[in-house]
Scaffold this motif. Structure first.
Motif, PDB file in Angstrom:
ATOM      1  N   TYR A 217     -11.673  43.804  51.181  1.00 56.13           N
ATOM      2  CA  TYR A 217     -11.352  42.379  51.054  1.00 56.13           C
ATOM      3  C   TYR A 217     -12.243  41.546  51.967  1.00 56.13           C
ATOM      4  O   TYR A 217     -12.788  40.513  51.553  1.00 56.13           O
ATOM      5  CB  TYR A 217      -9.881  42.159  51.407  1.00 56.13           C
ATOM      6  N   VAL A 230     -10.989  39.484  43.367  1.00 53.52           N
ATOM      7  CA  VAL A 230      -9.962  39.537  42.333  1.00 53.52           C
ATOM      8  C   VAL A 230      -9.639  40.983  41.958  1.00 53.52           C
ATOM      9  O   VAL A 230      -8.488  41.312  41.626  1.00 53.52           O
ATOM     10  CB  VAL A 230     -10.417  38.737  41.099  1.00 53.52           C
ATOM     11  N   LEU A 233      -6.622  42.371  43.722  1.00 53.53           N
ATOM     12  CA  LEU A 233      -5.331  41.711  43.576  1.00 53.53           C
ATOM     13  C   LEU A 233      -4.477  42.393  42.517  1.00 53.53           C
ATOM     14  O   LEU A 233      -4.989  42.953  41.554  1.00 53.53           O
ATOM     15  CB  LEU A 233      -5.539  40.245  43.199  1.00 53.53           C
ATOM     16  N   THR A 234      -3.157  42.305  42.681  1.00 51.17           N
ATOM     17  CA  THR A 234      -2.243  42.828  41.666  1.00 51.17           C
ATOM     18  C   THR A 234      -2.151  41.853  40.502  1.00 51.17           C
ATOM     19  O   THR A 234      -2.563  40.689  40.595  1.00 51.17           O
ATOM     20  CB  THR A 234      -0.843  43.048  42.245  1.00 51.17           C
ATOM     21  N   VAL A 237      -0.089  38.729  41.502  1.00 53.84           N
ATOM     22  CA  VAL A 237      -0.380  38.181  42.819  1.00 53.84           C
ATOM     23  C   VAL A 237      -0.002  36.703  42.907  1.00 53.84           C
ATOM     24  O   VAL A 237      -0.146  35.942  41.953  1.00 53.84           O
ATOM     25  CB  VAL A 237      -1.874  38.360  43.163  1.00 53.84           C
ATOM     26  N   TRP A 239      -0.727  33.284  45.314  1.00 52.42           N
ATOM     27  CA  TRP A 239      -1.688  32.730  46.283  1.00 52.42           C
ATOM     28  C   TRP A 239      -1.175  31.350  46.692  1.00 52.42           C
ATOM     29  O   TRP A 239      -1.066  30.451  45.870  1.00 52.42           O
ATOM     30  CB  TRP A 239      -3.060  32.639  45.628  1.00 52.42           C
ATOM     31  N   PRO A 251      -4.428  37.016  38.883  1.00 51.69           N
ATOM     32  CA  PRO A 251      -5.834  37.077  39.304  1.00 51.69           C
ATOM     33  C   PRO A 251      -6.728  36.046  38.642  1.00 51.69           C
ATOM     34  O   PRO A 251      -7.664  35.535  39.267  1.00 51.69           O
ATOM     35  CB  PRO A 251      -6.252  38.506  38.913  1.00 51.69           C
ATOM     36  N   ILE A 309      -3.472  43.864  46.616  1.00 52.26           N
ATOM     37  CA  ILE A 309      -2.963  42.749  47.407  1.00 52.26           C
ATOM     38  C   ILE A 309      -2.043  41.920  46.527  1.00 52.26           C
ATOM     39  O   ILE A 309      -2.462  41.390  45.502  1.00 52.26           O
ATOM     40  CB  ILE A 309      -4.117  41.902  47.962  1.00 52.26           C
ATOM     41  N   ASP A 310      -0.799  41.790  46.940  1.00 57.71           N
ATOM     42  CA  ASP A 310       0.230  41.207  46.093  1.00 57.71           C
ATOM     43  C   ASP A 310       0.580  39.769  46.461  1.00 57.71           C
ATOM     44  O   ASP A 310       1.160  39.051  45.664  1.00 57.71           O
ATOM     45  CB  ASP A 310       1.494  42.073  46.181  1.00 57.71           C
ATOM     46  N   HIS A 311       0.231  39.347  47.664  1.00 58.46           N
ATOM     47  CA  HIS A 311       0.620  38.010  48.129  1.00 58.46           C
ATOM     48  C   HIS A 311      -0.358  37.575  49.212  1.00 58.46           C
ATOM     49  O   HIS A 311      -0.633  38.333  50.146  1.00 58.46           O
ATOM     50  CB  HIS A 311       2.046  38.051  48.686  1.00 58.46           C
TER      51      HIS A 311
END
Length: 341
Positions: A217, A230, A233-234, A237, A239, A251, A309-311
């Motif tokens: 990342y 991207v 990311l899940t 995700v 943001w 994403p 990465i979920d959040h």
């Protein structure tokens, strides 16, 4: 935070009171933070708690532990403070739908946004299992959800489910009946269960795998490689970027935001690892040609799940760099210490 207990109202202060209560500072700060959602407000409340303990030391009869006595004072000071304050949300908790990345971002500094708290200020246990529990009780999603509870329900939930107080102890603190405490706890639990918030995924990655995601990342963000970002990311995700009320899900919209709205180009950002709310975080520094160096830009709190990465919550409050003990500019690679995942 430096505790100052000088008070002319105390004619005969106990000389070792500060040394006896100082070991409780971090856990009191974490408790007040959960109640208030602000590390700055929590520091003020802990200061006030210590001052009140100083003034009331002659009335401490030892019928409860010193720790319990301090929690009683801190909780009551928090409840008084909350009478004059609104809840502290994150953008996803404002009942607004995900935004269109093509729309202009509008800052809302008038909103008292939820703030992150550094692990170094709130998590300190010798037992690794206790550290895991403490981190779970301080996660952003949990603290954000607490903000939807009325202050007394919030206090009951924390006293009973986090501090594991007996119902009778909580009732004594809140000056109500045990039945009222049990009823408040039931309503608080039901309210949290009903909230349609983006819950943080359980961390199931090993330390090594989590570090690998973080390294990728950082490399992608510093290169402003949007596809590479991207890819980490899940599918669901979220943001967020307080003080901007807009937030994005998925994403594709995050990629559009990074391409259309995120400033800076390849090589303009440097990222430094830290920890916030029990999870990995990165401090962002952006190159400023006017001064010829990187300057603080934002702090990102990350939630890493098994699938990515979920959040991501990007905080633009530059005061947080001092709160987290971050340097005014990023160190060189040779100066960077290993990151404790």
């Amino acid at each position: 935070m430096t505790i100052q207990l000088e008070d002319p109202a105390c004619d005969h202060p106990e000389p070792d009171l500060l040394s006896r209560i100082e070991p409780y500072r971090r856990e009191l700060l974490a408790h007040c933070y959960r109640m208030l959602g602000s590390v700055h407000d929590a520091e003020d409340i802990v200061q006030e708690t210590y001052l009140r303990a100083w003034r009331a030391q002659d009335g401490f009869e030892g019928r409860s532990s010193l720790r319990t006595w301090l929690y009683r004072i801190a909780t009551r000071v928090c409840l008084t403070a909350l009478e004059q304050r609104n809840r502290r949300p994150l953008p996803v908790g404002l009942d607004n739908r995900p935004a269109d990345p093509a729309e202009t971002l509008i800052s809302s500094p008038e909103v008292p946004w939820l703030e992150p708290i550094p692990d170094a200020a709130s998590v300190e246990y010798a037992d690794p299992a206790a550290i895991v529990g403490a981190r779970a009780d301080i996660r952003l999603a949990f603290v954000a959800a607490l903000q939807f509870l009325p202050p007394r329900q919030r206090a009951v939930l924390l006293l009973r489910d986090v501090l594991c107080w007996r119902a009778a102890e909580a009732a004594d603190l809140l000056e109500c009946t045990v039945a009222a405490v049990n009823s408040s706890l039931q309503r608080a639990r039901a309210r949290l269960a009903a909230l349609d918030l983006h819950a943080e995924a359980e961390l199931v990655l090993s330390d090594e795998d989590q570090r690998a995601v973080l390294d990728r990342y950082i490399a992608a963000f510093e290169a402003k490689d949007v596809p590479a970002i991207v890819d980490l990311l899940t599918a669901e995700v979220v943001w967020e970027m307080p003080p901007f009320a807009a937030w994005y899900r998925g994403p594709e919209d995050v990629a559009r935001h990074l391409s259309l709205r995120c400033p800076g180009g390849p090589g303009e950002f440097r990222l430094l690892l830290t920890r916030a709310n029990g999870s990995p975080s990165v401090a962002l520094y952006r190159w400023d040609p006017a001064v010829g160096r990187h300057r603080p830009f934002a702090l990102q709190a990350l939630t890493i799940a098994a699938t990515g990465i979920d959040h991501v919550v990007t905080f633009f409050d530059l005061r947080l760099f001092d709160v987290f003990g971050l340097p005014a500019e990023p160190p060189t690679s040779a100066e960077t210490e290993p990151y404790p995942v």
